[in-house]
Write a protein that holds these residues in place. Structure first.
Motif, PDB file in Angstrom:
ATOM      1  N   UNK A   1       2.012   6.307   0.975  1.00  0.00           N
ATOM      2  CA  UNK A   1       1.871   6.223   2.323  1.00  0.00           C
ATOM      3  C   UNK A   1       1.265   5.053   2.843  1.00  0.00           C
ATOM      4  N   UNK A   2       1.974   4.085   3.622  1.00  0.00           N
ATOM      5  CA  UNK A   2       1.168   2.634   4.059  1.00  0.00           C
ATOM      6  C   UNK A   2       0.064   2.942   5.049  1.00  0.00           C
ATOM      7  N   UNK A   3      -0.963   1.931   4.842  1.00  0.00           N
ATOM      8  CA  UNK A   3      -2.135   1.899   5.442  1.00  0.00           C
ATOM      9  C   UNK A   3      -2.554   0.506   5.665  1.00  0.00           C
ATOM     10  N   UNK A   4      -3.235   0.320   6.672  1.00  0.00           N
ATOM     11  CA  UNK A   4      -3.846  -0.937   6.996  1.00  0.00           C
ATOM     12  C   UNK A   4      -5.372  -0.851   7.212  1.00  0.00           C
ATOM     13  N   UNK A   5      -6.111   0.211   6.740  1.00  0.00           N
ATOM     14  CA  UNK A   5      -7.339   0.519   6.872  1.00  0.00           C
ATOM     15  C   UNK A   5      -8.034  -0.284   5.923  1.00  0.00           C
ATOM     16  N   UNK A   6      -9.017  -1.220   6.053  1.00  0.00           N
ATOM     17  CA  UNK A   6      -9.470  -2.246   5.302  1.00  0.00           C
ATOM     18  C   UNK A   6     -10.315  -1.550   3.988  1.00  0.00           C
ATOM     19  N   UNK A   7     -10.921  -0.538   4.358  1.00  0.00           N
ATOM     20  CA  UNK A   7     -11.809   0.035   3.218  1.00  0.00           C
ATOM     21  C   UNK A   7     -10.874   0.781   2.225  1.00  0.00           C
ATOM     22  N   UNK A   8      -9.941   1.433   2.837  1.00  0.00           N
ATOM     23  CA  UNK A   8      -8.894   2.179   1.769  1.00  0.00           C
ATOM     24  C   UNK A   8      -8.102   1.002   0.889  1.00  0.00           C
ATOM     25  N   UNK A   9      -7.792  -0.158   1.750  1.00  0.00           N
ATOM     26  CA  UNK A   9      -6.993  -1.187   1.041  1.00  0.00           C
ATOM     27  C   UNK A   9      -7.849  -2.015  -0.236  1.00  0.00           C
ATOM     28  N   UNK A  10      -9.222  -1.825  -0.216  1.00  0.00           N
ATOM     29  CA  UNK A  10      -9.901  -2.535  -1.010  1.00  0.00           C
ATOM     30  C   UNK A  10      -9.792  -1.737  -2.384  1.00  0.00           C
ATOM     31  N   UNK A  11      -9.624  -0.450  -2.215  1.00  0.00           N
ATOM     32  CA  UNK A  11      -9.434   0.365  -3.498  1.00  0.00           C
ATOM     33  C   UNK A  11      -8.003   0.548  -3.870  1.00  0.00           C
ATOM     34  N   UNK A  12      -6.890  -0.045  -3.120  1.00  0.00           N
ATOM     35  CA  UNK A  12      -5.673   0.327  -3.392  1.00  0.00           C
ATOM     36  C   UNK A  12      -4.993  -1.010  -3.932  1.00  0.00           C
ATOM     37  N   UNK A  13      -5.162  -2.070  -3.257  1.00  0.00           N
ATOM     38  CA  UNK A  13      -4.394  -3.296  -3.377  1.00  0.00           C
ATOM     39  C   UNK A  13      -4.686  -4.037  -4.875  1.00  0.00           C
ATOM     40  N   UNK A  14      -6.055  -3.615  -5.202  1.00  0.00           N
ATOM     41  CA  UNK A  14      -6.446  -4.328  -6.377  1.00  0.00           C
ATOM     42  C   UNK A  14      -5.811  -3.951  -7.656  1.00  0.00           C
ATOM     43  N   UNK A  15      -4.966  -2.808  -7.410  1.00  0.00           N
ATOM     44  CA  UNK A  15      -4.089  -2.378  -8.537  1.00  0.00           C
ATOM     45  C   UNK A  15      -2.717  -3.010  -8.539  1.00  0.00           C
ATOM     46  N   UNK A  16      -2.352  -3.707  -7.523  1.00  0.00           N
ATOM     47  CA  UNK A  16      -1.296  -4.427  -7.482  1.00  0.00           C
ATOM     48  C   UNK A  16      -1.075  -5.598  -8.300  1.00  0.00           C
TER      49      UNK A  16
ATOM     50  N   UNK B   1       0.748  -1.035   0.019  1.00  0.00           N
ATOM     51  CA  UNK B   1       0.090   0.070   0.230  1.00  0.00           C
ATOM     52  C   UNK B   1       0.668   1.469  -0.126  1.00  0.00           C
ATOM     53  N   UNK B   2       1.998   1.326   0.664  1.00  0.00           N
ATOM     54  CA  UNK B   2       2.854   2.268   0.675  1.00  0.00           C
ATOM     55  C   UNK B   2       3.443   2.771  -0.821  1.00  0.00           C
ATOM     56  N   UNK B   3       3.648   1.535  -1.460  1.00  0.00           N
ATOM     57  CA  UNK B   3       4.337   1.492  -2.642  1.00  0.00           C
ATOM     58  C   UNK B   3       3.325   2.167  -3.756  1.00  0.00           C
ATOM     59  N   UNK B   4       2.030   1.752  -3.637  1.00  0.00           N
ATOM     60  CA  UNK B   4       0.848   1.930  -4.419  1.00  0.00           C
ATOM     61  C   UNK B   4       0.245   3.553  -4.171  1.00  0.00           C
ATOM     62  N   UNK B   5       0.385   3.949  -3.132  1.00  0.00           N
ATOM     63  CA  UNK B   5      -0.279   5.221  -2.680  1.00  0.00           C
ATOM     64  C   UNK B   5       0.396   6.457  -1.924  1.00  0.00           C
TER      65      UNK B   5
END
Length: 524
Positions: free
Chosen positions: A201-216, A195-199
């Protein structure tokens, strides 16, 4: 920083903390009856508080509701964040229903010598806090903390209050679960780094991760998925990571076993729905064939081994393994019907198998043996107990009109359009379920009164006797009160599952959308 959303956030926090506070208070009591009474009171209050939480939830509203978020470890973007969606709400409701039933069902249990009731009931309440926390956490790190923390009270419930091989069973349970948790921790760290690499700043918020990690990249998703999947597959458990469950179930006190198979194991299947599918959609699609194979193998393997069991408590374990296979099949068949069926199955399995486990405990309490071969003809002595065993068994085998049928039907119908072979193989498991449930009933309750476990049996081990000479009584008032709510819920949800399905459906739709696949049975 503190963030809240709606009046439900305070209520959710109370639901999380009340059992913990109650458990700590109960641990100081010296009087066993007082400890039981206070624990039961706390659990009933918890159940009452679930009602306004349920009524305040809006299925058509935000994905996460009753949100509470407090900065916890700001340097790593970690928050103490709670919230509910439709699936977590119904699981919290299931916890609320089962805990007072378990406490009432355990009221007359004989604990190991030197182990007071205060310790047992205190651990039950503390474990309730851990279970609510797992389903309510919306920060991945907080989820991990609750995921590991819930192991501690279960370990002591098994190791201190279980059967003759309790230490072995407790250690096996703990090591399996801890190993899965450590593997998941590696993925949690990888999730933060990705998440830090994609946005930025790193995060472990579930709702934010659902929008970010799908692009990994898919390869990254697969590695992260596997870390979570192994932990959840152990917890569920899926074959071949299931071997801790029969030992734990066999040695657990009856009430502990009900929570183990009724709620605690659902953390694994909940994890598939909350974390594996929304966070790693590409990996979920790529690895679905593997999960489907393991799920169907679990259905058939669990059913066949259940049919061969002589130990009634181990029978409960293999029934659960077969049922968890159905849940896994529905989740990874990727249709709204199958996923809704799996989510509903999580509730229905907890009710049906929980009731069956309690009834088994009542049989064991009368005969002082958990071996099926030590019984026979009990229906002549305890007709009500026999009838409720059959009722719970019919629910477990998904008889139409009882609760499990609806969920199993949805899983199979929803799985068939995309995965017809696995759906057909799963349907074979329904046939085998009739075999292991009815055969167990026939051996324990039908035929002449006989068996080593029946007090007063004349003529030596296994010999038939006059029922009038056997000093075993039918259900008492407490046992009837314990089982009555489960009977009502099993019948009600068998004929009218809409209240639960209506809560589940929007979350199910959003989960399938996050995977990025069209619904094969229409809708998306």
């Amino acid at each position: 920083m503190v963030g809240t959303s709606g009046n439900g956030s305070a209520l959710l926090l109370v639901l999380l903390l009340l059992p913990l506070i109650g458990g700590v208070v109960v641990s100081f009591f010296k009087d066993d009856q007082l400890a039981k009474a206070v624990a039961l009171t706390v659990s009933i209050i918890e159940l009452i508080l679930v009602v306004p939480l349920w009524l305040s939830y809006q299925p058509s509203g935000a994905r996460l509701q009753a949100v509470l978020s407090v900065d916890w470890i700001p340097a790593f973007g970690v928050h103490f964040s709670l919230g509910i969606d439709g699936i977590s709400l119904v699981m919290i409701a299931l916890i609320g229903v089962l805990t007072p039933i378990v406490i009432g069902g355990s009221w007359a249990d004989k604990l190991p010598e030197g182990r007071g009731a205060a310790g047992f009931y205190s651990l039950l309440l503390i474990m309730q806090t851990g279970m609510v926390g797992v389903f309510a956490a919306t920060d991945v790190f907080l989820f991990y903390v609750f995921f590991e923390a819930v192991l501690v009270p279960m370990y002591f419930l098994l190791g201190r209050f279980g059967g003759p091989r309790r230490q072995y069973a407790a250690m096996k349970f703990f090591l399996y679960s801890l190993l899965g948790g450590l593997i998941m921790l590696a993925s949690v760290i990888g999730l933060y780094a990705t998440s830090a690499e994609l946005r930025g700043a790193g995060t472990l918020d579930w709702l934010t991760l659902t929008q970010v990690i799908k692009d990994a990249p898919t390869s990254t998703q697969i590695w992260l998925f596997l870390g979570f999947f192994v932990a959840f597959a152990i917890k569920a458990p899926l074959v071949p990571l299931h071997t801790w469950l029969p030992d734990a179930t066999a040695e657990a006190p009856i009430g502990t076993g009900v929570l183990l198979v009724g709620v605690l194991d659902k953390i694994g299947t909940f994890g598939f729905l909350r974390y594996c599918l929304p966070l790693f959609p590409a990996a979920s699609q790529n690895l679905a064939p593997l999960v489907l194979i393991l799920s169907v193998a679990g259905i058939l393997y669990g059913a066949l081994l259940a049919a061969g069991q002589n130990d009634m408590k181990r029978l409960m374990a293999y029934i659960s393994i077969a049922h968890f296979g159905f849940i896994g099949l529905g989740i990874f068949a990727f249709s709204t019907q199958s996923i809704a069926g799996s989510a509903l199955y999580m509730v229905n399995h907890g009710l049906a198998t929980g009731m069956l486990f309690l009834v088994v405990g009542m049989v064991i309490a009368r005969g002082d043996s958990r071996l099926i071969s030590d019984y026979g003809g009990l229906s002549k002595l305890t007709p009500l107990l026999a009838g409720l065993f059959l009722f719970a068994g019919l629910s477990a085998l998904s008889l139409p009109g009882l609760n499990s049928f609806v969920s199993e039907f949805l899983v199979l119908v929803g799985s068939y359009p995309r995965e017809p072979v696995y759906a057909i193989l799963g349907a074979v498991g329904m046939i085998l379920a009739a075999l292991y449930v009815l055969w167990a009933y026939q051996r324990v309750f039908q035929g002449p009164v006989r068996g080593n476990a029946l007090v007063g049996v004349a003529g030596g081990p296994g010999a038939a006797t006059d029922p009038a000479k056997v000093s075993i009584k039918d259900l008492n008032v407490r046992e009837k009160l314990v089982l009555a709510p489960l009977v009502v819920l099993i019948i009600f949800l068998g004929f009218y599952p809409a209240p639960v399905l209506d809560v589940l459906q929007p979350t199910v739709d959003a989960t399938l959308q996050s995977v990025g696949l069209a619904d094969p049975v229409g809708g998306n």
